[in-house]
Design an enzyme around this catalytic site. Sequence first.
Site, mmCIF file in Angstrom:
data_model
loop_
_atom_site.group_PDB
_atom_site.id
_atom_site.type_symbol
_atom_site.label_atom_id
_atom_site.label_comp_id
_atom_site.label_asym_id
_atom_site.label_seq_id
_atom_site.Cartn_x
_atom_site.Cartn_y
_atom_site.Cartn_z
ATOM 1 N N CYS A 84 -6.156 5.069 2.134
ATOM 2 C CA CYS A 84 -6.676 5.107 3.366
ATOM 3 C C CYS A 84 -7.861 6.118 3.741
ATOM 4 O O CYS A 84 -8.851 6.095 4.199
ATOM 5 C CB CYS A 84 -5.726 5.154 4.577
ATOM 6 S SG CYS A 84 -4.929 6.615 4.400
ATOM 7 N N ASN B 274 0.790 0.926 0.051
ATOM 8 C CA ASN B 274 -0.140 1.480 -0.970
ATOM 9 C C ASN B 274 0.612 2.970 -1.426
ATOM 10 O O ASN B 274 0.631 3.309 -2.546
ATOM 11 C CB ASN B 274 -1.377 1.863 -0.402
ATOM 12 C CG ASN B 274 -1.495 2.805 0.755
ATOM 13 O OD1 ASN B 274 -0.511 2.653 1.510
ATOM 14 N ND2 ASN B 274 -2.641 3.185 1.369
#
Length: 484
Positions: free
Chosen positions: A290, A158
């Site tokens: 996250c 990510n």
Amino acid sequence: MTETALPDYAPLALYIDGQFIGADVRGSEDVINPATGRVLGQLPHATLADLETAVASASRAFESWRWSSPLDRGRILRRVAELARERADEIARDLTRDQGKPLGEARLEVITSADHADWHAEECRRIYGRLIPPRNANVRQTVIRQPIGVCASFSPWNFPFNQTLRKICAALGSGCTLVIKPAEDAPSAAVALARLFHEAGLPPGCLNMVWGKPAEISDYLIRSPVVRKISFTGSIPVGKQLAALAGAHMKRATMELGGHSPVLVCDDADIDQAATLLAAYKGLNAGQVCMAPSRFYVQKGVAAEFTDKFAKALSSRVLGDGLDAGTTMGPLAHDRRVRAMEGFVADAVSRGAEVVVGGAALKGDGHFFEPTVLFNTPDESRIMLEEPFGPVAPISIFDDVDEVLGRANALPFGLASYVFTRSLRLSHHLSARLEAGMVNINHFGSALPETPLGGVKDSGMGSEGGSETFDAYLTTKFISEATG
Ligand code: NAD
């Protein structure tokens, strides 16, 4: 901008013992552009012999790197920061192509990562020991901290540049050497980073980068008697598997895992500010962060106003190929995330949630899912229990602050949390009691180089960044000398 009008996607490679090894001489896998579904390039897979060479090379390099001056280590890290700033445009272009995020976000990732390299360059000069006053005047008691040895790191897709750089800088800055396996889904930024270290003069073997089948590589590296410490950023199920294997082999482990960050918007909050900021964070990297705000608890008195303003702000994101100038939200990294979003929305709606905006995948090529807001989402919905990791925001209403604190703390996650209130008393009360590694009050202030990033409960163990950044890479040695 069309892909054919762009310079070629940079060739991908393994980096072992100071050598780049391309896909032309190894088995490989396709790297896919998530915005178009087209193949961008070939990622070489490491053979077993490559893994053995990488570990042996890291072990050899450790014998000299461990004694290197922190000033010399800092000089290399600082040079990497300079090169990253100089090459930000080209690194960002390929990062957008294989990861999907808008070009501006990709560029920002590269530029802000350079600050992390600078921070580690400065901070490695402050790896201090201490003297302990002796009971006997003829004894000297010293505590020193030494690099733990060869490390194995696993970084996610990510933030492929940022997360890979942080792990490399923490290991190298402390005097360790490493073998790193970044994520195969978005590899270009990590390969670009290996090239920066190579160019900055890092001795061969200090950094080795390998690719392949994640489970095979992690199994080999964690079992290797040479590897002394592992670091993983990714999902909780994988993190638990790797931590268990590390435990079985008595390896130290740092785990930065998933979260499901509660957001508490109180009646006295500045609702315009809360809605604008939260929509901005929620939409970042299409929600694949996250620490993204992901469970929205809004107090009854402001629930309708917040939902309206938040939904307007989030749905103003323009979905598209991250290379297009107007795009403000790219595709999801792969089809798995699109299917996951569809499942979350269908489940929440079947339990009574209302779709305020969005709710569906886009038809056509690419892994696009609309920015979505769900209202009145029951606590038993899957999306209130499992990390969404995508652009879907579930809102639930609360009456009483202590009651919602219980709901916020009820899940096994403990990464980030968010509170919006004008009350200093509530701010202190909630920040002390939220079970999370990071609490943000009325803004987003996490993930800076000088601040520690880490979770509690299932969200992981250990910290990256801040003055804690080298702790997991150092052993403590006590030396007692008779001097008389
Ligand atoms: P996944 O569990 O399949 O994989 C997560 C990551 O772990 C990937 O990078 C993958 O390459 C790697 N991986 C998988 N098995 C591995 C193994 N045995 N050894 C070493 N590495 C291994 O999940 P996914 O579908 O790719 O991503 C979605 C989930 O990943 C999300 O729910 C989120 O929790 C998590 N994630 C978290 C972060 C973070 O910053 N904490 C980053 C990326 C993904």
